[in-house]
Design a protein around this motif. Structure first.
Motif, mmCIF file in Angstrom:
data_model
loop_
_atom_site.group_PDB
_atom_site.id
_atom_site.type_symbol
_atom_site.label_atom_id
_atom_site.label_comp_id
_atom_site.label_asym_id
_atom_site.label_seq_id
_atom_site.Cartn_x
_atom_site.Cartn_y
_atom_site.Cartn_z
ATOM 1 N N THR A 304 0.836 -1.202 0.000
ATOM 2 C CA THR A 304 0.000 0.000 0.000
ATOM 3 C C THR A 304 0.863 1.240 0.000
ATOM 4 O O THR A 304 1.927 1.269 0.615
ATOM 5 C CB THR A 304 -0.893 -0.007 1.266
ATOM 6 N N ILE A 305 0.379 2.262 -0.674
ATOM 7 C CA ILE A 305 1.035 3.571 -0.587
ATOM 8 C C ILE A 305 0.046 4.527 0.082
ATOM 9 O O ILE A 305 -1.142 4.548 -0.268
ATOM 10 C CB ILE A 305 1.490 4.036 -1.995
ATOM 11 N N VAL A 306 0.511 5.231 1.084
ATOM 12 C CA VAL A 306 -0.330 6.215 1.788
ATOM 13 C C VAL A 306 0.363 7.566 1.704
ATOM 14 O O VAL A 306 1.527 7.693 2.083
ATOM 15 C CB VAL A 306 -0.533 5.852 3.274
ATOM 16 N N MET A 307 -0.334 8.545 1.216
ATOM 17 C CA MET A 307 0.277 9.864 1.044
ATOM 18 C C MET A 307 -0.570 10.909 1.756
ATOM 19 O O MET A 307 -1.797 10.819 1.785
ATOM 20 C CB MET A 307 0.302 10.249 -0.430
ATOM 21 N N GLN A 308 0.114 11.909 2.294
ATOM 22 C CA GLN A 308 -0.579 12.995 2.980
ATOM 23 C C GLN A 308 -0.070 14.312 2.439
ATOM 24 O O GLN A 308 1.135 14.546 2.411
ATOM 25 C CB GLN A 308 -0.296 12.937 4.469
ATOM 26 N N SER A 309 -0.989 15.148 2.015
ATOM 27 C CA SER A 309 -0.546 16.429 1.450
ATOM 28 C C SER A 309 0.015 17.341 2.536
ATOM 29 O O SER A 309 1.041 17.977 2.364
ATOM 30 C CB SER A 309 -1.687 17.121 0.712
ATOM 31 N N ARG A 310 -0.628 17.370 3.682
ATOM 32 C CA ARG A 310 -0.235 18.329 4.701
ATOM 33 C C ARG A 310 1.068 17.921 5.382
ATOM 34 O O ARG A 310 1.986 18.712 5.535
ATOM 35 C CB ARG A 310 -1.341 18.469 5.740
ATOM 36 N N GLY A 311 1.125 16.663 5.786
ATOM 37 C CA GLY A 311 2.351 16.182 6.416
ATOM 38 C C GLY A 311 3.482 16.076 5.407
ATOM 39 O O GLY A 311 4.654 16.035 5.761
ATOM 40 N N GLY A 312 3.121 16.024 4.113
ATOM 41 C CA GLY A 312 4.151 15.887 3.091
ATOM 42 C C GLY A 312 4.872 14.561 3.196
ATOM 43 O O GLY A 312 6.093 14.487 3.131
ATOM 44 N N THR A 313 4.101 13.485 3.383
ATOM 45 C CA THR A 313 4.747 12.170 3.465
ATOM 46 C C THR A 313 4.165 11.231 2.426
ATOM 47 O O THR A 313 2.991 11.336 2.055
ATOM 48 C CB THR A 313 4.538 11.510 4.848
ATOM 49 N N ILE A 314 5.013 10.323 1.966
ATOM 50 C CA ILE A 314 4.567 9.223 1.114
ATOM 51 C C ILE A 314 5.102 7.965 1.781
ATOM 52 O O ILE A 314 6.315 7.784 1.878
ATOM 53 C CB ILE A 314 5.125 9.352 -0.312
ATOM 54 N N ARG A 315 4.204 7.157 2.306
ATOM 55 C CA ARG A 315 4.637 5.940 2.996
ATOM 56 C C ARG A 315 4.286 4.731 2.159
ATOM 57 O O ARG A 315 3.216 4.669 1.573
ATOM 58 C CB ARG A 315 3.913 5.800 4.337
ATOM 59 N N GLN A 316 5.190 3.780 2.137
ATOM 60 C CA GLN A 316 4.877 2.499 1.510
ATOM 61 C C GLN A 316 4.743 1.489 2.625
ATOM 62 O O GLN A 316 5.609 1.387 3.485
ATOM 63 C CB GLN A 316 6.011 2.082 0.592
ATOM 64 N N MET A 317 3.671 0.749 2.608
ATOM 65 C CA MET A 317 3.454 -0.245 3.667
ATOM 66 C C MET A 317 3.352 -1.627 3.044
ATOM 67 O O MET A 317 2.497 -1.856 2.192
ATOM 68 C CB MET A 317 2.136 0.031 4.383
ATOM 69 N N ARG A 318 4.221 -2.502 3.495
ATOM 70 C CA ARG A 318 4.078 -3.919 3.141
ATOM 71 C C ARG A 318 3.589 -4.597 4.394
ATOM 72 O O ARG A 318 4.282 -4.619 5.403
ATOM 73 C CB ARG A 318 5.411 -4.495 2.701
ATOM 74 N N THR A 319 2.381 -5.088 4.325
ATOM 75 C CA THR A 319 1.726 -5.552 5.543
ATOM 76 C C THR A 319 1.494 -7.055 5.482
ATOM 77 O O THR A 319 1.055 -7.576 4.451
ATOM 78 C CB THR A 319 0.380 -4.821 5.726
ATOM 79 N N ARG A 320 1.816 -7.713 6.588
ATOM 80 C CA ARG A 320 1.521 -9.141 6.712
ATOM 81 C C ARG A 320 0.301 -9.294 7.600
ATOM 82 O O ARG A 320 0.342 -8.877 8.758
ATOM 83 C CB ARG A 320 2.703 -9.880 7.322
ATOM 84 N N HIS A 321 -0.723 -9.851 7.074
ATOM 85 C CA HIS A 321 -1.967 -10.024 7.825
ATOM 86 C C HIS A 321 -2.056 -11.477 8.262
ATOM 87 O O HIS A 321 -2.204 -12.367 7.419
ATOM 88 C CB HIS A 321 -3.183 -9.694 6.945
ATOM 89 N N PHE A 322 -1.957 -11.701 9.568
ATOM 90 C CA PHE A 322 -2.027 -13.078 10.077
ATOM 91 C C PHE A 322 -3.440 -13.461 10.499
ATOM 92 O O PHE A 322 -3.752 -14.633 10.616
ATOM 93 C CB PHE A 322 -1.062 -13.254 11.255
ATOM 94 N N ASP A 323 -4.274 -12.441 10.723
ATOM 95 C CA ASP A 323 -5.648 -12.726 11.147
ATOM 96 C C ASP A 323 -6.500 -12.990 9.904
ATOM 97 O O ASP A 323 -7.265 -12.144 9.449
ATOM 98 C CB ASP A 323 -6.191 -11.535 11.946
ATOM 99 N N LEU A 324 -6.363 -14.190 9.371
ATOM 100 C CA LEU A 324 -7.010 -14.491 8.088
ATOM 101 C C LEU A 324 -8.532 -14.449 8.177
ATOM 102 O O LEU A 324 -9.206 -14.171 7.180
ATOM 103 C CB LEU A 324 -6.551 -15.859 7.576
#
Ligand code: VTB
Length: 329
Positions: A304-324
Motif C-alpha cells: 500500500t502507498i499512503v500519502m498525505q498532502s499536509r504532512g508531506g509524506t509518502i509511505r509504503q506499507m508492506r503488511t503481513r496479515h495473520f488474522d485471516l
C-alpha cells in the motif's frame, strides 16, 4: 473535540494514516481473491463490500463525493452516501477496484483507491469523460497544458527535463478515441506506454518517472478518476489539468447541476483538490508502483502507498496479515 480548521486538518493526517491503509488493503484482498477469474462484476462487488465495511469503522463523518455512481445506479458507495462512525467531517473519493478488467484478467496495475479530504475541497464532477494531462514534480508551472498540441507539450517537457523528445515516454489508454493522439505523439519521436485500463495508476506513474519510466500521462478517461488522481498528485507533487468532455446537452446539464457551468474550462490541480487530503492505494495485481496481494498458508501480504498532502509524506506499507478470519467473506 474540535474538528475544524487546522486542528481538524491535523487530525485528518494523524487519525487516518494507518486506518486509511486498512480500507484499501481490505478491498485489495477481497478483489485479489477473484483475480484472474474473468468475472469483473464479482471482483468489483467484492471490493465495494470490503471497502464499505472498512470505511464504516473510521472515526469520520464522511460523505462520498466521488463514488460508484449516483444513488439510483449504485446501491453502495454512491455519491452522497454517508460513511464512517462519526467524528471528523470529511469528503471521501474512492474507486474500490480501479481496473476491474485488469483484475479479472490478472493484468498489471489493478489497484484499490481512497482519498479522504477536508470537507468541500474535492471537485464534484459528473461521471463523464475528462481529457487529462499530468506530469511529475520538479517542473515549472505550465510546462505542459491542455491548451497546447501534443507536440508542443512533449517538446516543452523534453526541454524542461533536458532530454531529446525521443527519451520521453507518454502513458495513454489504449482506446480507438486516442488514435489521433497516439499518431501525433509518435510523430514527435516520443515513446508510448499503452495501457488497457486504469488511468488513476497511469497518472500516479507519471508522477514518479524514475520508478516507472513514465514522464507524462495524456488522453481521455473518467472524470471521477481524474479527481482521484489529482488527490494523489497533491501529495506527490506534479501537475495535472483536466477538461470535462461535455458533448451532449444531457452531460452539460449534469455538470451544470454541480455548478460546473463552463464546458470548456480547464481545471488545474488546485481546482480539483483545494484542501488537505490523505490518499491511499493498494495493489491488487502486480504493477509498476505496487505489488499485488500475496496469499500464503498462514498470512496474506499487501502493498500500500499512503500519502498525505499536509504532512508531506509518502509511505509504503508492506503488511503481513495473520488474522485471516478478517478477510473471510
Ligand atoms: C478510465 C480508467 C478506468 O475506464 O476512466 C477508463 O481510469 C475510461 O475509459 O480504469 P473507457 O470508457 O473507454 O473504458 C477504465 O479503464 C475502466 O473503468
Amino acid at each position: 473535540m474540535e474538528h475544524s480548521g487546522l486542528d481538524g486538518a491535523h487530525s485528518l493526517d494523524r487519525l487516518l494514516s494507518v486506518e486509511i491503509a486498512r480500507v484499501t488493503e481490505r478491498a485489495a484482498v477481497a478483489a485479489a481473491m477473484l483475480r484472474g477469474k474473468g468475472d469483473e462484476r464479482a471482483a468489483d462487488q467484492a471490493a465495494v463490500d470490503a471497502m464499505r465495511s472498512e470505511l464504516n469503522t473510521l472515526a469520520v463523518e464522511g460523505t462520498v463525493v466521488i463514488g460508484e455512481g449516483d444513488e439510483d445506479s449504485a446501491p453502495m458507495l454512491f455519491v452522497g452516501e454517508r460513511v464512517g462512525q462519526g467524528g471528523l467531517p470529511v469528503d471521501v473519493a474512492l474507486d474500490p477496484l480501479e481496473g476491474t478488467t485488469l483484475c479479472a484478467k490478472n493484468l498489471p496495475n489493478a489497484i484499490t483507491v481512497v482519498a479522504v479530504a477536508a470537507k468541500g475541497s474535492l471537485l464534484n464532477v459528473p461521471d463523464v469523460y475528462m481529457e487529462k494531462i499530468a506530469i511529475g514534480p520538479g517542473y515549472a508551472e505550465g510546462v505542459v497544458g491542455l491548451d497546447r498540441s501534443p507536440r508542443e507539450n512533449l517538446e516543452s517537457l523534453a526541454r524542461a527535463k533536458g532530454v531529446p523528445v525521443d527519451h520521453i515516454t507518454a502513458c495513454i489508454l489504449d482506446r480507438p478515441r486516442h488514435a489521433k493522439l497516439i499518431e501525433e505523439v509518435r510523430a514527435t519521436g516520443a515513446s508510448i506506454r499503452l495501457i488497457g485500463d486504469g488511468d488513476v495508476a497511469g497518472v500516479i506513474h507519471a508522477s514518479d518517472p524514475l520508478e516507472t519510466g513514465i514522464d507524462i500521462y495524456m488522453g481521455i478517461g473518467g472524470a471521477p478518476e481524474g479527481v482521484l488522481a489529482a488527490a494523489a498528485l497533491r501529495c506527490t507533487g506534479g501537475q495535472i489539468q483536466g477538461r470535462l468532455q461535455l458533448n451532449t446537452g444531457e452531460k452539460r446539464n449534469r455538470a451544470d447541476r454541480l455548478g460546473l457551468t463552463d464546458p470548456e474550462r480547464i481545471y488545474r490541480l488546485d481546482d480539483m483538490v483545494s484542501g488537505d487530503v490523505v490518499f491511499a492505494a493498494s495493489g491488487v495485481t502486480d504493477g509498476n508502483l505496487l505489488e499485488g496481494v500475496r496469499f500464503h498458508a498462514n498470512r496474506i501480504e499487501t502493498h500500500t502507498i499512503v500519502m498525505q498532502s499536509r504532512g508531506g509524506t509518502i509511505r509504503q506499507m508492506r503488511t503481513r496479515h495473520f488474522d485471516l478470519a478478517r478477510f473471510k467473506r
